[in-house]
Scaffold this motif. Sequence first.
Motif, PDB file in Angstrom:
ATOM      1  N   GLY A 149       0.820  -1.201   0.000  1.00 17.93           N
ATOM      2  CA  GLY A 149       0.000   0.000   0.000  1.00 17.93           C
ATOM      3  C   GLY A 149       0.854   1.251   0.000  1.00 17.93           C
ATOM      4  N   GLY A 150       1.981   1.202  -0.697  1.00 20.42           N
ATOM      5  CA  GLY A 150       2.961   2.292  -0.637  1.00 20.42           C
ATOM      6  C   GLY A 150       2.729   3.421  -1.616  1.00 20.42           C
ATOM      7  N   GLY A 151       1.595   3.378  -2.334  1.00 18.12           N
ATOM      8  CA  GLY A 151       1.382   4.361  -3.381  1.00 18.12           C
ATOM      9  C   GLY A 151       0.552   5.567  -2.989  1.00 18.12           C
ATOM     10  N   ARG A 152       0.024   5.570  -1.777  1.00 16.40           N
ATOM     11  CA  ARG A 152      -0.767   6.734  -1.356  1.00 16.40           C
ATOM     12  C   ARG A 152      -0.938   6.707   0.158  1.00 16.40           C
ATOM     13  NH1 ARG A 152      -6.020   5.075  -0.240  1.00 16.40           N
ATOM     14  NH2 ARG A 152      -6.706   3.113  -1.167  1.00 16.40           N
ATOM     15  N   GLY A 153      -1.517   7.768   0.699  1.00 17.59           N
ATOM     16  CA  GLY A 153      -1.888   7.801   2.109  1.00 17.59           C
ATOM     17  C   GLY A 153      -0.729   7.578   3.055  1.00 17.59           C
ATOM     18  N   LEU A 154      -1.002   6.794   4.106  1.00 18.46           N
ATOM     19  CA  LEU A 154       0.013   6.552   5.133  1.00 18.46           C
ATOM     20  C   LEU A 154       1.224   5.817   4.559  1.00 18.46           C
ATOM     21  CD1 LEU A 154      -2.239   5.550   8.178  1.00 18.46           C
ATOM     22  CD2 LEU A 154      -1.436   7.814   7.489  1.00 18.46           C
ATOM     23  N   GLY A 155       0.999   4.937   3.595  1.00 20.97           N
ATOM     24  CA  GLY A 155       2.109   4.214   2.978  1.00 20.97           C
ATOM     25  C   GLY A 155       3.078   5.145   2.291  1.00 20.97           C
ATOM     26  N   GLU A 156       2.566   6.119   1.575  1.00 21.97           N
ATOM     27  CA  GLU A 156       3.423   7.100   0.910  1.00 21.97           C
ATOM     28  C   GLU A 156       4.166   7.948   1.934  1.00 21.97           C
ATOM     29  OE1 GLU A 156       3.196  10.744  -2.366  1.00 21.97           O
ATOM     30  OE2 GLU A 156       1.359   9.704  -1.752  1.00 21.97           O
ATOM     31  N   GLN A 157       3.507   8.312   3.016  1.00 21.31           N
ATOM     32  CA  GLN A 157       4.151   9.115   4.060  1.00 21.31           C
ATOM     33  C   GLN A 157       5.330   8.361   4.676  1.00 21.31           C
ATOM     34  OE1 GLN A 157       1.169  10.441   6.900  1.00 21.31           O
ATOM     35  NE2 GLN A 157      -0.285  10.843   5.238  1.00 21.31           N
ATOM     36  N   MET A 158       5.147   7.069   4.945  1.00 21.73           N
ATOM     37  CA  MET A 158       6.236   6.274   5.510  1.00 21.73           C
ATOM     38  C   MET A 158       7.349   6.080   4.499  1.00 21.73           C
ATOM     39  SD  MET A 158       4.207   3.496   7.892  1.00 21.73           S
ATOM     40  CE  MET A 158       2.936   3.099   6.693  1.00 21.73           C
TER      41      MET A 158
END
Length: 257
Positions: free
Chosen positions: A18-27
């Motif tokens: 889930g690294g493409g948006r939201g919390l995943g992108e922030q991390m």
Amino acid sequence: MNVQELFDLKGQVALITGGGRGLGEQMAEVYAEMGCDLALCSRKKENCEEVAERLTREYGIKAQSYTLDVTNETQVEEVVGQVLADFGKIDVLVNNSGATWGASVEEMPLEAWNKVMNVNVTGTFLMSKAVGKHMIDQKYGKIINIASAAGLTVRPPEVTNTIGYTTSKAAVIHFTKDLAIKWARHNIYVNAIAPGMFRSKMTAGTLAQKEKAVLETIPLRKIGDENMLKGAAIYLATKASDFVTGTVLSVDGGSTL
């Protein structure tokens, strides 16, 4: 060891679902800032591609994107194998992919319940199993499961009505503790972050309808922004947390007090 060294991730590789948006992108962004190379995975690869390209450009790290359905065991094993081929190792796994469904208990379809449980619980298990085999071999790893404040408390339906989601996140919390004690002997750290209410695509509907009611459950009276998860994410991924395993770090404005 100084503080900068404690939080340094140069030479490390993190796989974030889930690294493409939201919390995943922030991390992903805070890891890139600290020098970490990134494997970003999602069912929507194009989102991860955009983030990977941006972080590579801005921070000079290596980042690649992968199409991944975390509920498909064959695909999980194939993608983990490809990440290992591309990067040579995985030091940090962030199980961030998630699903939710808003409905009263009496109206929730079984299909919706199963979808939420499969993504949030089974997906976390399958990713941990596949990456964990590699971490056991290399005798090191950091696994960070994204749970939720919703898995630590309950709210009336006027605030939230997502029993599948809350139940799944409670399961993730127990999974985190159990896996931590199973794999401590392999020098694998397993922890969870329990975010409270953050602004994201997943929470947009709830906040649009019930933001005032939600704020009344948060002692700090504010919603999480794009910077509020970064400290917890970097702490649990680095040497700074080398005496911490099996813990749940709530980042929730006090909503679980």
